[in-house]
Design an enzyme around this catalytic site. Structure first.
Site, short mmCIF file in Angstrom:
data_model
loop_
_atom_site.label_atom_id
_atom_site.label_comp_id
_atom_site.label_asym_id
_atom_site.label_seq_id
_atom_site.Cartn_x
_atom_site.Cartn_y
_atom_site.Cartn_z
N LYS A 113 0.86 -1.19 0.00
CA LYS A 113 0.00 0.00 0.00
C LYS A 113 0.89 1.23 0.00
O LYS A 113 2.00 1.20 0.52
CB LYS A 113 -0.90 0.02 1.25
CG LYS A 113 -2.15 0.85 1.08
CD LYS A 113 -3.23 0.08 0.34
CE LYS A 113 -4.45 0.92 0.10
NZ LYS A 113 -5.56 0.11 -0.43
P1 NAD Z 1 -13.09 7.70 -2.77
O1 NAD Z 1 -12.08 8.74 -2.47
O2 NAD Z 1 -13.54 7.51 -4.19
O3 NAD Z 1 -14.41 7.93 -1.88
C1 NAD Z 1 -14.39 8.06 -0.49
C2 NAD Z 1 -15.79 8.52 -0.06
O4 NAD Z 1 -15.86 8.56 1.36
C3 NAD Z 1 -16.14 9.92 -0.56
O5 NAD Z 1 -17.51 9.94 -0.92
C4 NAD Z 1 -15.91 10.78 0.67
O6 NAD Z 1 -16.68 11.99 0.66
C5 NAD Z 1 -16.39 9.83 1.74
N1 NAD Z 1 -15.92 10.18 3.07
C6 NAD Z 1 -14.72 10.68 3.44
N2 NAD Z 1 -14.72 10.93 4.75
C7 NAD Z 1 -15.93 10.56 5.22
C8 NAD Z 1 -16.54 10.57 6.49
N3 NAD Z 1 -15.89 11.01 7.56
N4 NAD Z 1 -17.79 10.09 6.60
C9 NAD Z 1 -18.45 9.62 5.52
N5 NAD Z 1 -17.95 9.61 4.29
C10 NAD Z 1 -16.70 10.07 4.15
O7 NAD Z 1 -12.49 6.35 -2.19
P2 NAD Z 1 -12.86 4.86 -2.60
O8 NAD Z 1 -11.89 4.40 -3.64
O9 NAD Z 1 -14.32 4.74 -2.84
O10 NAD Z 1 -12.47 4.09 -1.26
C11 NAD Z 1 -13.34 3.97 -0.15
C12 NAD Z 1 -12.89 2.82 0.72
O11 NAD Z 1 -12.87 1.62 -0.07
C13 NAD Z 1 -11.48 2.94 1.30
O12 NAD Z 1 -11.46 2.29 2.55
C14 NAD Z 1 -10.63 2.15 0.31
O13 NAD Z 1 -9.43 1.70 0.87
C15 NAD Z 1 -11.59 1.02 -0.01
N6 NAD Z 1 -11.31 0.30 -1.26
C16 NAD Z 1 -11.26 0.94 -2.46
C17 NAD Z 1 -11.05 0.21 -3.62
C18 NAD Z 1 -11.08 0.83 -4.98
O14 NAD Z 1 -10.99 0.08 -5.97
N7 NAD Z 1 -11.23 2.13 -5.12
C19 NAD Z 1 -10.83 -1.18 -3.54
C20 NAD Z 1 -10.89 -1.81 -2.29
C21 NAD Z 1 -11.14 -1.06 -1.16
#
Ligand code: NAD
Length: 424
Positions: A113
């Site tokens: 990561k």
């Molecule tokens: P992103 O940046 O696209 O979206 C994050 C979202 O969370 C946004 O809508 C943001 O406004 C919201 N957010 C931030 N702080 C917040 C809070 N305090 N309360 C509520 N909402 C809040 O990120 P993402 O890629 O969607 O990732 C989200 C999660 O999924 C992370 O834990 C990431 O590690 C995990 N993840 C992502 C992927 C991927 O392919 N993108 C794969 C596996 C896991």
């Protein structure tokens, strides 16, 4: 679980949550404690301080990390996060989760990561590009299609991946698409990658509802986070016939017991200046804390770590939790949810659709032969369904939670590989 207090807000440590579960799996599997020490720590930690000239001419120094947890079964794989919350323990936990996740879905990678402590929402495109290129240069000896392969995570997207490909290719002297996944389609990206994580969350939700005997068309769902994972999970779960009654993002929660039009919400965010749900109408405003405690069948935490904790776990009313985010539940909350009889599909399974299709993207880059979206989705859905069934059966057989079954399956596989290689 150690809880430190920062201005009255409890803070949890995701690395401790990861290690607690790992220790339980080690105990269940009867692994030697000295050997388990190999699994507890990362292979490699790289920290860099990156100076960047900002648009106003000032120079800012950014704290950046890349942690490689394991390379036992292939190159290491894991996203890059841009957030002010980035810290070394968080990156170490996320890297280890990638190891366990790849093992759970049988993807031949180790775990890694990356993270940069920055606020991407407050930076211009030019500043983000300079930061991303400088990070790539700094990590040039870590990254590589056969060594370590980044991808997008919170705060990063296909645009950052395009800059990494370009910078890394310049350093190598030839095009190197396979150095990252989650790229734009024209730069060797895969069809289906943008939706892959949310799609896997949907497949996990569908599989779990079937086991629980709940008809999706009678079910309600609450989704926390409306970025890549949250918005696509909400859209695809709604397509199963499930009513999405609340969504949220950094701007707060939006609740409508009659159901929320998810495509409309996605369009709203795409066209809004703040790139958030702020101002989205037709819903009652609630806080993110209230949202987690709503009466519903399915809760999908898809924002960030440490959202379901010993402090609120007893008040969670969902029957099923499908973890779209990494580490949304602290280890201390696990027992409370189990005692309440809530089925939790753990992060290292539920959001593994992303790394599965990342693997397909890397395979396509190396073959120079590109698949149809239908082929990508069919293979990814099959991988997710098989992994779900495997963990569900293991949990049932051993009388443990699906989370512990996931850790047991992953740790068993990784430790077997390491022992066969015997390089210690
Ligand atoms: P992103 O940046 O696209 O979206 C994050 C979202 O969370 C946004 O809508 C943001 O406004 C919201 N957010 C931030 N702080 C917040 C809070 N305090 N309360 C509520 N909402 C809040 O990120 P993402 O890629 O969607 O990732 C989200 C999660 O999924 C992370 O834990 C990431 O590690 C995990 N993840 C992502 C992927 C991927 O392919 N993108 C794969 C596996 C896991």
């Amino acid at each position: 679980m150690t809880v430190s207090h920062n201005g009255g807000t409890p803070r949890y440590n995701p690395l401790e949550s990861m290690r607690k579960r790992l220790d339980k799996a080690v105990e269940i599997l009867g692994l030697d404690d000295q050997f388990a020490n190999v699994l507890r720590v990362p292979d490699k930690v790289v920290m860099a301080n990156i100076p960047v000239t900002m648009d106003d001419g000032t120079i800012q120094v950014f704290e950046a990390y890349r942690v490689v947890h394991s390379v036992h079964s292939g190159p290491s794989k894991g996203g890059i996060r841009y957030s002010m919350d980035v810290n070394l323990d968080e990156v170490k936990a996320l890297a280890a989760w990638m190891t366990w996740k790849c093992a759970v879905v049988n993807v031949p990678y180790g775990g890694a990561k990356g993270g940069i402590k920055c606020n991407p929402r407050a930076m211009s495109k030019g500043e983000l590009e300079r930061l991303t290129r400088a990070y790539t240069l700094s990590m040039r000896n870590v990254f590589g299609p056969d060594k370590d392969i980044p991808a997008p995570d919170m705060g990063t997207s296909s645009q950052e991946m395009a800059w990494i490909v370009d910078e890394f290719s310049k350093i190598q002297g030839h095009n190197s698409y396979a150095v990252v996944t989650g790229k734009p389609l024209v730069l060797g990206g895969s069809l289906g990658r943008v939706e892959a994580t949310g799609r896997g969350v949907m497949v996990s939700t569908r599989s779990a509802l079937a086991k629980m005997g709940i008809n999706p068309t009678q079910a309600t769902c609450v989704v926390q986070g409306f970025g890549n994972v949250g918005s696509i999970s909400a859209k695809l779960i709604a397509q199963l016939g499930v009513k999405i009654i609340a969504i949220s993002d950094i701007s707060g929660g939006y609740h409508n017991p009659d159901g929320i039009d998810i495509p409309k919400a996605i369009e709203y965010v795409a066209n809004s200046e703040s790139r958030s749900l702020e101002g989205f109408s037709g819903c009652q405003r609630i806080s993110n804390e209230e949202l987690l405690e709503l009466e519903c069948d399915v809760l999908v935490p898809a924002a960030m770590e440490d959202q379901i904790t010993p402090e609120n776990a007893a008040r969670i009313k969902a029957k099923l939790i499908v973890e779209g985010a990494n580490g949304p539940t602290t280890a201390g909350a696990d027992d409370i949810l189990n005692e309440k009889g809530i089925l939790v599909v753990p992060d290292i399974l539920a959001n593994a659709g992303g790394v599965t299709v990342s693997y397909f993207e890397w395979v396509q880059n190396r073959l120079g032969y590109y698949w149809t979206e239908e082929r990508v989705n069919r293979r990814a859905d099959r991988a997710m369904k098989m992994a779900f069934d495997n963990l569900y059966q293991r949990a049932d057989k051993e009388g443990i939670s699906m989370r512990m079954a996931a850790y047991v399956v992953a740790v068993e596989k990784v430790s077997r590989t390491l022992k066969l290689r015997g390089s210690f």
